[in-house]
Design an enzyme around this catalytic site. Structure first.
Site, mmCIF file in Angstrom:
data_model
loop_
_atom_site.group_PDB
_atom_site.id
_atom_site.type_symbol
_atom_site.label_atom_id
_atom_site.label_comp_id
_atom_site.label_asym_id
_atom_site.label_seq_id
_atom_site.Cartn_x
_atom_site.Cartn_y
_atom_site.Cartn_z
ATOM 1 C CG PHE A 17 -2.276 5.241 5.420
ATOM 2 C CD1 PHE A 17 -2.238 4.196 6.416
ATOM 3 C CD2 PHE A 17 -2.355 6.542 6.088
ATOM 4 C CE1 PHE A 17 -2.359 4.507 7.846
ATOM 5 C CE2 PHE A 17 -2.304 6.769 7.464
ATOM 6 C CZ PHE A 17 -2.415 5.660 8.218
ATOM 7 N N GLY B 52 -2.642 4.342 -3.881
ATOM 8 C CA GLY B 52 -2.870 3.142 -4.418
ATOM 9 C C GLY B 52 -1.648 3.216 -5.592
ATOM 10 C CE1 TYR C 109 0.218 1.888 4.317
ATOM 11 C CE2 TYR C 109 0.700 -0.456 4.736
ATOM 12 C CZ TYR C 109 0.678 0.891 5.000
ATOM 13 O OH TYR C 109 1.385 1.072 6.175
ATOM 14 C CB CYS C 110 1.344 3.940 -1.775
ATOM 15 S SG CYS C 110 0.385 4.064 -3.035
ATOM 16 C CB ALA C 111 -0.507 8.090 -0.169
#
Length: 269
Positions: free
Chosen positions: A90, A65, A61-63
């Site tokens: 996130f 996607g 995951y990142c901020a």
């Protein structure tokens, strides 16, 4: 996978059964991350792929996607067979979260600790958090608020009972509870669950005691920190038995988070 699908998967599996891979930058991770997530920024992933286990599923995951989609492609290209990207990242996550850098509370941990040493450290942190809840109960101005803080203190009693019993299994002899507690607290530092200093935590979450719901949210944040802490310890443990002990403690914190979540749902109805 959507955030809802990720949550359902995590609810059905122990936190040691998969790898949460955070590919954001360190400052983003420090502001908030999924408990137990391993930080490997996307720009560093090609050179650090060896830090991502190949023997269990990976959830990246990142901020939002985008970066985690690229990370998933990189991993799949290197032969990782079970990789999922959390759509929305996130920013879309509404569950429990931890904060702080990967090194938070890790000073003094060498990775060579025995299971007994781990349990003793965990017991001391449970005691410190319980002491904090009892103190807040003493300062509370209503009977309902006193009962809530004492209920939270009671959760820590149950955690301590589990640790005391576990210590007995590890040593082959169950020590007297009061003697065990006094010995551990003698010289213990002031860190609570999650390897945090309670005042630092309160400074970051000044709104924590805005009503009963705020208190429960605070308790959930502490338990998320504890789960995160034990999983970070486990990732560095050199002994298999120590790693298994830390993973057991992380599962205990996960179960406590579910209890608190139900309590918050009831309060919100």
């Amino acid at each position: 996978m959507s955030v809802e699908e990720i949550k359902a998967y995590m609810d059905g599996h122990g936190p040691e059964k998969y790898t949460l891979l955070d590919v954001r930058q360190p400052a983003e991770y420090e502001r908030g991350h999924l408990p137990g997530a391993r930080l490997v920024p996307l720009s560093e992933l090609p050179d650090r792929m060896g830090e991502v286990p190949t023997d269990k599923p990976v959830i990246a995951y990142c901020a939002s996607g985008g970066r985690s989609m690229a990370a998933s492609s990189l991993l799949e290209g290197r032969g990782y067979g079970d990789v999922s990207n959390m759509v929305g990242g996130f920013s879309a996550w509404e569950g429990s979260a931890a904060f702080g850098p990967m090194q938070l509370g890790m000073h003094g941990f060498t990775g060579r600790e025995t299971p007994r040493e781990v349990v003793r450290k965990a017991f001391a942190m449970e005691c410190r958090l319980q002491e904090f809840y009892v103190l807040r109960a003493d300062l509370a101005e209503t009977e309902e608020r006193i009962e809530l803080f004492m209920e939270l203190a009671g959760y820590e009693d149950r955690h301590k009972d589990v640790l005391h019993t576990l210590y007995g299994r590890l040593t082959g002899e169950l020590p007297d509870y009061e003697t065990f507690e006094a010995e551990i607290l003698d010289g213990a530092d002031g860190m609570v669950e999650g390897g945090i200093d309670i005042q630092t935590f309160l400074d970051k979450h000044a709104e924590a005691f805005d009503g009963d719901l705020g208190i429960l949210q605070f308790a959930s944040m502490v338990e998320a920190q504890a789960m995160d802490y034990y999983l970070r310890w486990a990732a560095q443990a050199e002994q298999g038995e120590t790693r298994e002990t830390l993973e057991l403690l992380a599962r205990e914190e996960k179960a406590h988070l579910k209890v608190l979540a139900r309590h918050m749902d009831e309060l919100s109805e």
